[in-house]
Write a protein that holds these residues in place. Structure first.
Motif, PDB file in Angstrom:
ATOM      1  N   PHE A   1       6.435  -4.165 -26.829  1.00  0.00           N
ATOM      2  CA  PHE A   1       5.134  -4.289 -26.166  1.00  0.00           C
ATOM      3  C   PHE A   1       5.322  -3.895 -24.696  1.00  0.00           C
ATOM      4  O   PHE A   1       6.281  -4.335 -24.050  1.00  0.00           O
ATOM      5  CB  PHE A   1       4.623  -5.744 -26.165  1.00  0.00           C
ATOM      6  N   ILE A   2       4.398  -3.112 -24.149  1.00  0.00           N
ATOM      7  CA  ILE A   2       4.370  -2.824 -22.711  1.00  0.00           C
ATOM      8  C   ILE A   2       2.966  -3.108 -22.209  1.00  0.00           C
ATOM      9  O   ILE A   2       1.984  -2.631 -22.789  1.00  0.00           O
ATOM     10  CB  ILE A   2       4.742  -1.356 -22.413  1.00  0.00           C
ATOM     11  N   THR A   3       2.851  -3.860 -21.127  1.00  0.00           N
ATOM     12  CA  THR A   3       1.533  -4.188 -20.589  1.00  0.00           C
ATOM     13  C   THR A   3       1.644  -4.493 -19.093  1.00  0.00           C
ATOM     14  O   THR A   3       2.662  -4.229 -18.465  1.00  0.00           O
ATOM     15  CB  THR A   3       0.902  -5.358 -21.366  1.00  0.00           C
ATOM     16  N   ALA A   4       0.575  -5.067 -18.525  1.00  0.00           N
ATOM     17  CA  ALA A   4       0.561  -5.509 -17.127  1.00  0.00           C
ATOM     18  C   ALA A   4      -0.192  -6.832 -17.049  1.00  0.00           C
ATOM     19  O   ALA A   4      -0.813  -7.265 -18.022  1.00  0.00           O
ATOM     20  CB  ALA A   4      -0.096  -4.459 -16.234  1.00  0.00           C
ATOM     21  N   ASP A   5      -0.142  -7.477 -15.883  1.00  0.00           N
ATOM     22  CA  ASP A   5      -0.752  -8.803 -15.737  1.00  0.00           C
ATOM     23  C   ASP A   5      -1.996  -8.811 -14.855  1.00  0.00           C
ATOM     24  O   ASP A   5      -2.747  -9.784 -14.841  1.00  0.00           O
ATOM     25  CB  ASP A   5       0.273  -9.804 -15.192  1.00  0.00           C
ATOM     26  N   HIS A   6      -2.228  -7.745 -14.094  1.00  0.00           N
ATOM     27  CA  HIS A   6      -3.382  -7.603 -13.196  1.00  0.00           C
ATOM     28  C   HIS A   6      -3.228  -6.250 -12.519  1.00  0.00           C
ATOM     29  O   HIS A   6      -2.325  -5.480 -12.868  1.00  0.00           O
ATOM     30  CB  HIS A   6      -3.433  -8.729 -12.149  1.00  0.00           C
ATOM     31  N   GLY A   7      -4.047  -5.942 -11.546  1.00  0.00           N
ATOM     32  CA  GLY A   7      -3.870  -4.731 -10.763  1.00  0.00           C
ATOM     33  C   GLY A   7      -3.407  -5.050  -9.352  1.00  0.00           C
ATOM     34  O   GLY A   7      -3.433  -6.204  -8.912  1.00  0.00           O
ATOM     35  N   CYS A   8      -2.954  -4.024  -8.646  1.00  0.00           N
ATOM     36  CA  CYS A   8      -2.670  -4.135  -7.205  1.00  0.00           C
ATOM     37  C   CYS A   8      -2.715  -2.714  -6.659  1.00  0.00           C
ATOM     38  O   CYS A   8      -1.688  -2.120  -6.352  1.00  0.00           O
ATOM     39  CB  CYS A   8      -1.336  -4.803  -6.932  1.00  0.00           C
ATOM     40  N   ASP A   9      -3.924  -2.187  -6.560  1.00  0.00           N
ATOM     41  CA  ASP A   9      -4.142  -0.780  -6.224  1.00  0.00           C
ATOM     42  C   ASP A   9      -3.707  -0.499  -4.784  1.00  0.00           C
ATOM     43  O   ASP A   9      -4.350  -0.959  -3.837  1.00  0.00           O
ATOM     44  CB  ASP A   9      -5.624  -0.445  -6.415  1.00  0.00           C
ATOM     45  N   PRO A  10      -2.623   0.255  -4.584  1.00  0.00           N
ATOM     46  CA  PRO A  10      -2.120   0.497  -3.236  1.00  0.00           C
ATOM     47  C   PRO A  10      -2.963   1.470  -2.422  1.00  0.00           C
ATOM     48  O   PRO A  10      -2.709   1.654  -1.225  1.00  0.00           O
ATOM     49  CB  PRO A  10      -0.722   1.064  -3.478  1.00  0.00           C
ATOM     50  N   THR A  11      -3.970   2.086  -3.063  1.00  0.00           N
ATOM     51  CA  THR A  11      -4.845   3.006  -2.317  1.00  0.00           C
ATOM     52  C   THR A  11      -6.092   2.306  -1.784  1.00  0.00           C
ATOM     53  O   THR A  11      -6.874   2.916  -1.059  1.00  0.00           O
ATOM     54  CB  THR A  11      -5.294   4.187  -3.214  1.00  0.00           C
ATOM     55  N   MET A  12      -6.276   1.034  -2.146  1.00  0.00           N
ATOM     56  CA  MET A  12      -7.463   0.292  -1.721  1.00  0.00           C
ATOM     57  C   MET A  12      -7.229  -0.370  -0.365  1.00  0.00           C
ATOM     58  O   MET A  12      -6.092  -0.649   0.012  1.00  0.00           O
ATOM     59  CB  MET A  12      -7.802  -0.788  -2.758  1.00  0.00           C
ATOM     60  N   PRO A  13      -8.320  -0.670   0.376  1.00  0.00           N
ATOM     61  CA  PRO A  13      -8.166  -1.437   1.616  1.00  0.00           C
ATOM     62  C   PRO A  13      -7.601  -2.815   1.310  1.00  0.00           C
ATOM     63  O   PRO A  13      -7.850  -3.378   0.244  1.00  0.00           O
ATOM     64  CB  PRO A  13      -9.607  -1.546   2.149  1.00  0.00           C
ATOM     65  N   GLY A  14      -6.842  -3.375   2.221  1.00  0.00           N
ATOM     66  CA  GLY A  14      -6.259  -4.690   1.987  1.00  0.00           C
ATOM     67  C   GLY A  14      -4.967  -4.585   1.200  1.00  0.00           C
ATOM     68  O   GLY A  14      -4.547  -3.497   0.779  1.00  0.00           O
ATOM     69  N   THR A  15      -4.322  -5.729   0.988  1.00  0.00           N
ATOM     70  CA  THR A  15      -3.008  -5.743   0.337  1.00  0.00           C
ATOM     71  C   THR A  15      -2.957  -6.704  -0.856  1.00  0.00           C
ATOM     72  O   THR A  15      -1.873  -7.073  -1.298  1.00  0.00           O
ATOM     73  CB  THR A  15      -1.926  -6.174   1.349  1.00  0.00           C
TER      74      THR A  15
ATOM     75  N   ASN B   1       0.815  -1.233   0.000  1.00  0.00           N
ATOM     76  CA  ASN B   1       0.000   0.000   0.000  1.00  0.00           C
ATOM     77  C   ASN B   1       0.843   1.275   0.000  1.00  0.00           C
ATOM     78  O   ASN B   1       0.457   2.293   0.586  1.00  0.00           O
ATOM     79  CB  ASN B   1      -0.950   0.013   1.203  1.00  0.00           C
ATOM     80  N   ASP B   2       1.976   1.218  -0.676  1.00  0.00           N
ATOM     81  CA  ASP B   2       2.880   2.370  -0.723  1.00  0.00           C
ATOM     82  C   ASP B   2       2.688   3.099  -2.050  1.00  0.00           C
ATOM     83  O   ASP B   2       3.452   2.927  -2.993  1.00  0.00           O
ATOM     84  CB  ASP B   2       4.322   1.902  -0.558  1.00  0.00           C
ATOM     85  N   PHE B   3       1.644   3.925  -2.109  1.00  0.00           N
ATOM     86  CA  PHE B   3       1.307   4.564  -3.384  1.00  0.00           C
ATOM     87  C   PHE B   3       2.342   5.612  -3.796  1.00  0.00           C
ATOM     88  O   PHE B   3       2.554   5.855  -4.988  1.00  0.00           O
ATOM     89  CB  PHE B   3      -0.106   5.166  -3.341  1.00  0.00           C
ATOM     90  N   LYS B   4       3.019   6.217  -2.825  1.00  0.00           N
ATOM     91  CA  LYS B   4       4.040   7.217  -3.171  1.00  0.00           C
ATOM     92  C   LYS B   4       5.228   6.561  -3.864  1.00  0.00           C
ATOM     93  O   LYS B   4       5.726   7.051  -4.883  1.00  0.00           O
ATOM     94  CB  LYS B   4       4.505   7.950  -1.917  1.00  0.00           C
ATOM     95  N   ALA B   5       5.694   5.429  -3.316  1.00  0.00           N
ATOM     96  CA  ALA B   5       6.814   4.716  -3.933  1.00  0.00           C
ATOM     97  C   ALA B   5       6.395   4.126  -5.279  1.00  0.00           C
ATOM     98  O   ALA B   5       7.188   4.070  -6.224  1.00  0.00           O
ATOM     99  CB  ALA B   5       7.324   3.620  -3.002  1.00  0.00           C
ATOM    100  N   TYR B   6       5.134   3.674  -5.377  1.00  0.00           N
ATOM    101  CA  TYR B   6       4.609   3.129  -6.634  1.00  0.00           C
ATOM    102  C   TYR B   6       4.654   4.212  -7.713  1.00  0.00           C
ATOM    103  O   TYR B   6       5.116   3.972  -8.837  1.00  0.00           O
ATOM    104  CB  TYR B   6       3.181   2.633  -6.415  1.00  0.00           C
ATOM    105  N   ALA B   7       4.206   5.414  -7.360  1.00  0.00           N
ATOM    106  CA  ALA B   7       4.223   6.526  -8.317  1.00  0.00           C
ATOM    107  C   ALA B   7       5.649   6.843  -8.744  1.00  0.00           C
ATOM    108  O   ALA B   7       5.930   7.034  -9.943  1.00  0.00           O
ATOM    109  CB  ALA B   7       3.575   7.761  -7.685  1.00  0.00           C
ATOM    110  N   LYS B   8       6.564   6.866  -7.783  1.00  0.00           N
ATOM    111  CA  LYS B   8       7.967   7.129  -8.104  1.00  0.00           C
ATOM    112  C   LYS B   8       8.521   6.045  -9.010  1.00  0.00           C
ATOM    113  O   LYS B   8       9.284   6.325  -9.942  1.00  0.00           O
ATOM    114  CB  LYS B   8       8.780   7.209  -6.808  1.00  0.00           C
TER     115      LYS B   8
END
Length: 390
Positions: A320-334, A290-297
């Motif tokens: 190609f650039i993509t992702a495999d799923h989400g992991c929203d650090p601003t949401m409740p839970g980890t 849940n470290d959204f600041k480090a994620y943004a950096k």
């Protein structure tokens, strides 16, 4: 003629809830959008130039008037939201049946068998954050040489041990034992070695993580490329995710920037086929914590290095650039989140500013890759090469 594709997965960089997010408890998840909102905007001009901000329904990213790349939003057809289902689907394997998860920990018969086969006592055995469980019971693990077994919302059997108490070779051996015994109804997607170091209050996980995945149920695009005699180079945990299947060469990485460095080294070499890279810090270090600041950096740091990647590409390369799923650090839970993922493609042989809209399976990427390299088709997915190739 396109000789090589450089495929980079920004692990967990989702871009908004999928239509069925409610079933996964992920309504409101939007990894890129919510991070951007939380930090007051992202500075990622190189991805913007490729078209990231032009993707349908993306939030928090500037739009480009004339992007030089092709871009799309992808839905996952598999029943899951984790590394294995995401990457396998990119390769052409759609997992309709979800891998088993253990919200109450593993059954006693599983733990007892593992203890008997390894000779080590198990502590933990519950869903937990990987860093929180170290604070809770790592000192006990160090005292008696037991091992910490834990899981998450994903289909994982994770084994943590202090590197000075349980040598890495033994930890990996125990993971292989767990991988062999976890079959049938307990066939988890991944067994993960989670070594750590430090002292009470100062425990840290090391880069010596290893993933022991199931073997994909049928050939992926990686197998098809390898079978044609081309290179399939895995950077980061790609080799582990595909259990070595279809890989001709692999290197593990310490962190995102090491992953970029290794990718650049391979780009500068004379290989043909696929360079497939996973950058895991977004997920492992920042999303789950849940470290959204480090994620943004981290997103901004990758964007700076993206220019190096583009500049190093040869005329017959495609990115190609993509992702495999989400992991929203601003949401409740980890835990991971059930999200759409962004897709960007760039190369001298591709058209500019092509909006591919929303596509209904990650497998379309793999089928397009097979089309680009002129190898046998994979089992799922629709190629969009004709829409992007000059």
């Amino acid at each position: 003629m396109i000789d090589r594709v450089i495929w980079i997965v920004l692990d967990s960089v989702g871009m908004g809830e999928m239509p069925d997010a409610e079933k996964f408890g992920d309504v409101g998840a939007n990894t890129i959008g919510n991070i951007s909102k939380a930090v007051g905007g992202l500075s990622i001009p190189n991805m913007v130039r490729l078209g990231l901000g032009n993707i349908e329904n993306i939030k928090g990213v500037d739009k480009c008037e004339a992007p030089i790349g092709c871009y799309a939003r992808f839905e996952e057809a598999s029943n899951g939201k984790d590394t294995t289902t995401g990457h396998w689907e990119m390769g052409g394997v759609v997992s309709k049946v979800a891998f088993p998860t253990y919200p109450n920990g593993f059954p006693s018969e599983v733990i007892e068998k593992f203890e008997k086969l390894t000779g080590r006592r198990v502590i933990g055995n519950k869903p937990a954050s990987g860093t929180a469980i170290l604070d809770e019971i790592a000192e006990e693990q160090m005292k008696d040489g037991s091992v910490i077994v834990y899981t998450s919302a994903d289909s994982v059997f994770q084994i943590a041990a202090h590197e000075e108490v349980v040598p890495l070779d033994e930890l990996y051996r125990m993971c292989k034992i767990a991988r062999e015994m976890l079959d049938g109804e307990n066939a988890v997607a991944r067994v993960i070695a989670r070594p750590f170091v430090g002292t009470p209050g100062k425990f840290t996980r090391t880069p010596n993580r290893r993933d022991f995945s199931l073997i994909p149920p049928y050939d992926t695009v990686l197998n098809k490329i390898k079978n044609k005699g081309l290179d399939v180079i895995g950077v980061g945990k790609i080799e582990d995710i595909f259990c070595g299947q279809g890989i001709t060469e692999a290197v593990h990485t310490k962190d995102n920037m090491d992953g970029v460095d290794k990718t650049l080294e391979y780009i500068k070499q004379d290989n043909k086929g696929l360079i497939f890279t996973n950058l895991v810090d977004f997920d492992m270090k920042w999303g789950h914590r849940n470290d959204f600041k480090a994620y943004a950096k981290g997103l901004e740091e990758f964007d700076v290095r993206l220019k190096e990647i583009v500049d190093a590409m040869k005329d017959n390369d495609v990115l190609f650039i993509t992702a495999d799923h989400g992991c929203d650090p601003t949401m409740p839970g980890t835990d991971h989140s059930r999200e759409h993922v962004p897709f960007l493609a760039y190369g001298k042989s591709l058209k500019e500013n092509v909006d591919l809209g929303t596509r209904n399976s990650f497998a379309d990427m793999g089928q397009t890759l097979a089309d680009i390299l002129n190898v046998e088709k994979i089992q799922n997915g629709e190629s969009f090469l004709k829409e992007i190739h000059i």
